[in-house]
Design an enzyme around this catalytic site. Sequence first.
Site, short mmCIF file in Angstrom:
data_model
loop_
_atom_site.label_atom_id
_atom_site.label_comp_id
_atom_site.label_asym_id
_atom_site.label_seq_id
_atom_site.Cartn_x
_atom_site.Cartn_y
_atom_site.Cartn_z
N LYS A 13 5.38 7.47 3.88
CA LYS A 13 4.95 7.25 5.26
C LYS A 13 5.90 6.32 6.00
O LYS A 13 6.27 6.56 7.14
CB LYS A 13 3.54 6.66 5.31
CG LYS A 13 2.47 7.54 4.68
CD LYS A 13 1.08 6.95 4.85
CE LYS A 13 0.84 5.64 4.13
NZ LYS A 13 0.87 5.72 2.67
N ARG A 127 10.19 2.41 -7.33
CA ARG A 127 10.46 2.01 -5.93
C ARG A 127 11.07 0.61 -5.84
O ARG A 127 10.55 -0.36 -6.40
CB ARG A 127 9.16 2.06 -5.14
CG ARG A 127 9.25 1.48 -3.75
CD ARG A 127 8.22 2.03 -2.82
NE ARG A 127 6.85 1.73 -3.16
CZ ARG A 127 5.81 2.18 -2.44
NH1 ARG A 127 6.00 2.93 -1.38
NH2 ARG A 127 4.57 1.88 -2.81
N ARG A 156 7.82 -3.94 -5.74
CA ARG A 156 6.54 -4.43 -5.23
C ARG A 156 5.61 -4.73 -6.40
O ARG A 156 5.54 -3.94 -7.34
CB ARG A 156 5.89 -3.37 -4.33
CG ARG A 156 6.40 -3.39 -2.93
CD ARG A 156 5.88 -2.24 -2.11
NE ARG A 156 4.43 -2.04 -2.20
CZ ARG A 156 3.77 -1.22 -1.38
NH1 ARG A 156 4.41 -0.57 -0.44
NH2 ARG A 156 2.48 -1.07 -1.52
N ARG A 167 -5.09 2.41 -6.51
CA ARG A 167 -4.76 2.70 -5.10
C ARG A 167 -4.95 4.20 -4.80
O ARG A 167 -5.40 4.57 -3.72
CB ARG A 167 -3.32 2.25 -4.79
CG ARG A 167 -3.21 0.73 -4.70
CD ARG A 167 -1.81 0.24 -5.00
NE ARG A 167 -0.84 0.65 -4.01
CZ ARG A 167 0.47 0.74 -4.25
NH1 ARG A 167 0.95 0.47 -5.46
NH2 ARG A 167 1.29 1.11 -3.31
P1 AMP Z 1 0.83 -0.04 1.67
O1 AMP Z 1 2.10 -0.80 1.84
O2 AMP Z 1 0.48 0.79 2.87
O3 AMP Z 1 0.80 0.78 0.39
O4 AMP Z 1 -0.35 -1.11 1.55
C1 AMP Z 1 -0.38 -2.06 0.50
C2 AMP Z 1 -1.79 -2.60 0.36
O5 AMP Z 1 -2.18 -3.30 1.57
C3 AMP Z 1 -2.87 -1.57 0.14
O6 AMP Z 1 -2.99 -1.18 -1.24
C4 AMP Z 1 -4.11 -2.32 0.63
O7 AMP Z 1 -4.53 -3.28 -0.31
C5 AMP Z 1 -3.56 -3.08 1.83
N1 AMP Z 1 -3.69 -2.30 3.08
C6 AMP Z 1 -2.66 -1.80 3.84
N2 AMP Z 1 -3.12 -1.14 4.89
C7 AMP Z 1 -4.48 -1.20 4.82
C8 AMP Z 1 -5.54 -0.68 5.61
N3 AMP Z 1 -5.30 0.07 6.70
N4 AMP Z 1 -6.80 -0.94 5.22
C9 AMP Z 1 -7.08 -1.68 4.14
N5 AMP Z 1 -6.13 -2.20 3.33
C10 AMP Z 1 -4.83 -1.96 3.66
#
Ligand code: AMP
Length: 222
Positions: A13, A127, A156, A167
Site C-alpha cells: 500500500k 522487508r 520493522r 496482523r
Molecule cells: P502498518 O504500517 O500500516 O502495517 O501499521 C502498523 C501497525 O500500526 C498496525 O499493525 C497497527 O497496530 C497500527 N495501525 C496502523 N494503522 C492503523 C489503523 N488505521 N487502525 C488501527 N491500528 C493501526
Amino acid sequence: MDIVMLGPPGSGKGTQGNLLAEQLGGRPLSTGDLFREILQDESHPLYPKVQVVKEGKLVSDDIVNLVVEDGIQKPEYRDGVIFDGYPRTIGQAEALDRMLSGMGRQVDLVIDLNVSREVLFYRMLGRQVCPKCKQVFHRDQGLKNCPDCKEALVYRSDDNEETIVKRLHEYEVSTLPLQHYYRSSRPVYVTLTIDDASLSAMDVNGQILEKLKEKGMLQEIK
Ligand code: AMP
C-alpha cells in the site's frame, strides 16, 4: 482526489501509494508511520495508547480517527490524501466519510491490493525500510543502505512471524468488511490480485494505471 489504499499488511500500500502520489497528485498519509514515530517518543501523550502496535493489534478507533483528523487539516493534504493503512475498520471508514464530507470532499477511489499469503510472508519477513524516506526494499536485493538517502536500512520490529500471523488475522476480521463497504458505495473501486513474488513495484503500478485507464480515471498513462 482522496484515495484509500486497501490491502493486508505487506501488500504494498505504501509503495504503490507513493508512486500514485507522483502520478495522480495528492499526498500519502500512513497511520502506521505516524504510530511508529509516536513509539519513538516516550513523552508523547499517545505513547501508552499505541503500545498495542508492538503486539500486532489495532490501535483503538477513537485514537486513530483523532490522529487522522488532525493530520489531514495540514496544508500539504489540501489537494488530496492517499490513505495508507487507514481506514482499517468500518467505524474508521464511517469517521473518514464524515471528516471528508466536512471538508467538502469524499473518498474518490479505492485501490484494493489482493496479495496471496505466501507473497505477504515473503515480503514482510524480508522487508527493509529506509528510516528517512520510508522507501521499502527486500533483503534479497542485497542493499545495506538506502540508494537515495544513504541511511542504513532497518527491519520493522513487527515484521516477525508471530506478529505477522496476528496482523493478518486482524486484517481478515476487522478490515476485510471494508471491501463490501466501499464496493457497495460510491468510490471507484479497483482490485488487483497478486500471487507472484517476483512482480516488481513498477509492474504492479503499471497494472493499477491500466485499470484506472479502463475506468476512465486516466486520460493518458504518463
Ligand atoms: P502498518 O504500517 O500500516 O502495517 O501499521 C502498523 C501497525 O500500526 C498496525 O499493525 C497497527 O497496530 C497500527 N495501525 C496502523 N494503522 C492503523 C489503523 N488505521 N487502525 C488501527 N491500528 C493501526
